[in-house]
Design an enzyme around this catalytic site. Structure first.
Site, PDB file in Angstrom:
ATOM      1  N   SER A 127       0.833  -1.201   0.000  1.00 23.15           N
ATOM      2  CA  SER A 127       0.000   0.000   0.000  1.00 23.15           C
ATOM      3  C   SER A 127       0.866   1.249   0.000  1.00 23.15           C
ATOM      4  O   SER A 127       1.975   1.252   0.563  1.00 23.15           O
ATOM      5  CB  SER A 127      -0.892   0.016   1.239  1.00 23.15           C
ATOM      6  OG  SER A 127      -1.539   1.262   1.393  1.00 23.15           O
ATOM      7  N   TYR A 152      -2.634  -0.293   9.811  1.00 19.96           N
ATOM      8  CA  TYR A 152      -2.733  -0.911   8.490  1.00 19.96           C
ATOM      9  C   TYR A 152      -1.417  -0.758   7.724  1.00 19.96           C
ATOM     10  O   TYR A 152      -0.889  -1.724   7.169  1.00 19.96           O
ATOM     11  CB  TYR A 152      -3.875  -0.259   7.706  1.00 19.96           C
ATOM     12  CG  TYR A 152      -3.908  -0.612   6.241  1.00 19.96           C
ATOM     13  CD1 TYR A 152      -4.243  -1.893   5.830  1.00 19.96           C
ATOM     14  CD2 TYR A 152      -3.604   0.343   5.270  1.00 19.96           C
ATOM     15  CE1 TYR A 152      -4.273  -2.220   4.478  1.00 19.96           C
ATOM     16  CE2 TYR A 152      -3.637   0.030   3.933  1.00 19.96           C
ATOM     17  CZ  TYR A 152      -3.966  -1.249   3.538  1.00 19.96           C
ATOM     18  OH  TYR A 152      -3.996  -1.572   2.206  1.00 19.96           O
TER      19      TYR A 152
END
Length: 335
Positions: A127, A152
């Site tokens: 990501s 995350y």
């Protein structure tokens, strides 16, 4: 017939599009999803339901955090290549357990299954969130990304390090992909494009961080998919020029690479809202809010390596992408 390609998270947004593209290209696909209720499961069911009627698709419902079930999956299908997109998404911190189960335990189970299954190439989702507190723009794979500001992001950075260790220890070729703000038809309802569109269409208020003075490298999903399918066949090798005294985070002495996949053209959130308003023919009711914890003011992808290695970089304009998304939204919601 060639071995099937495993796509995890196949009922998810990007996984669904990847599976559909691979089938269109003539590949056999096994799609796996656990259907976690992070957002409306009926959307996941609808995506999966469009894949399952095809004889080139086999759907499996299982949790990759279950090591035994994951081993059994690999034993039954004998994959050669794996595209691992399943994860607990979202930078908003709510409950750490789903991130641990899916992004750490599930990823470790995937690495072990690939190691013992003789997988030729593992392509996995990282990501752009890993860049965290970095301030140098555009974000480059060759810069360090050691200061994540969301759990995350921390799990995604951990995935990159875990994959590199398996590439180093066992020669497992791995490629990590840092996605930048993906949007498009069948998208996630918790993300800005879908969330704003849904609220504006229904006449509800939208919460706008920093009065909309936030920039994102919005990347249309078809461009993401194109990058993925090109990289699946580009199996990484150790970098013979790697220097341990001056290490490059994007390469290394193992068959592991990391690529950005982004549009390299940040757009202000205010411009995004205006495009959605135009496409819907309705004005937004705005409420200004502070930038939430875990978010950053701007993202931008350096896609030099992607363009050099596979001859492609995302280029779909936000105007065109929003037009396509809103058309899908109207059809799906009968709006």
């Amino acid at each position: 017939m060639s071995a099937p390609i495993l796509v995890t998270g196949a009922a998810g947004f990007i996984g669904f599009h990847v599976a559909r593209r691979l089938m269109a290209d003539g590949h056999q696909v096994v799609g796996v999803d656990s259907f976690t209720p992070y957002y409306d499961v009926s959307l996941k069911e609808a995506r999966f339901g469009t894949l399952t009627p095809h004889n080139t698709f086999v759907g499996e419902r299982l949790d990759l955090a279950d090591a035994e079930a994951t081993r059994d999956l690999f034993e039954r299908h004998r994959f050669e290549k794996v595209i691992h997109l399943a994860a607990q998404p979202g930078v908003r911190f709510v409950d750490p357990q789903p991130y641990t189960a899916s992004n750490l335990i599930g990823f470790m189970n995937m690495l072990e299954a690939c190691r013992h299954g003789g997988i030729r190439h593992l392509v996995y989702a990282s990501s752009s969130s890993v860049y965290g507190a970095n301030r140098k723009l555009p974000f480059s794979e060759h810069d360090s990304a050691d200061h994540p500001i969301s759990l995350y992001a921390a799990t995604k950075k951990a995935n990159e390090m875990m994959a590199h260790s398996y590439a180093s220890l066992f020669g497992l070729p791995c490629t990590g992909l840092r996605f930048f703000t993906v949007y498009g038809p069948w998208g996630r309802p918790d993300m800005a494009v879908y969330k704003f569109t849904h609220a504006i269409a229904e006449g509800r208020e939208i919460q706008v961080a920093q009065a909309g003075r936030v920039w994102r490298d919005f990347t249309y999903v078809d461009d993401i998919v194109e990058g993925i399918v090109r990289l699946v066949d580009r199996i990484p090798a150790p970098d013979p020029t790697w220097d341990a005294e001056h290490p490059d985070p994007a390469t290394g002495p193992a068959p592991h690479r990391v690529y950005n996949i982004g549009n390299d053209s940040p757009e202000e959130v205010n411009d995004l809202i205006a495009l959605i308003e135009d496409a819907l023919g309705k004005k937004a009711k705005r409420v200004d809010v502070p930038l939430p914890p875990g978010d950053v003011l701007e993202t931008r992808a350096d896609v030099t390596d992607l363009r050099r290695d596979v001859g492609f970089a995302p280029a779909t304009s936000l105007e065109e992408g929003i037009r396509r998304f809103v058309a899908w939204y109207r059809d799906y919601h009968r709006a």
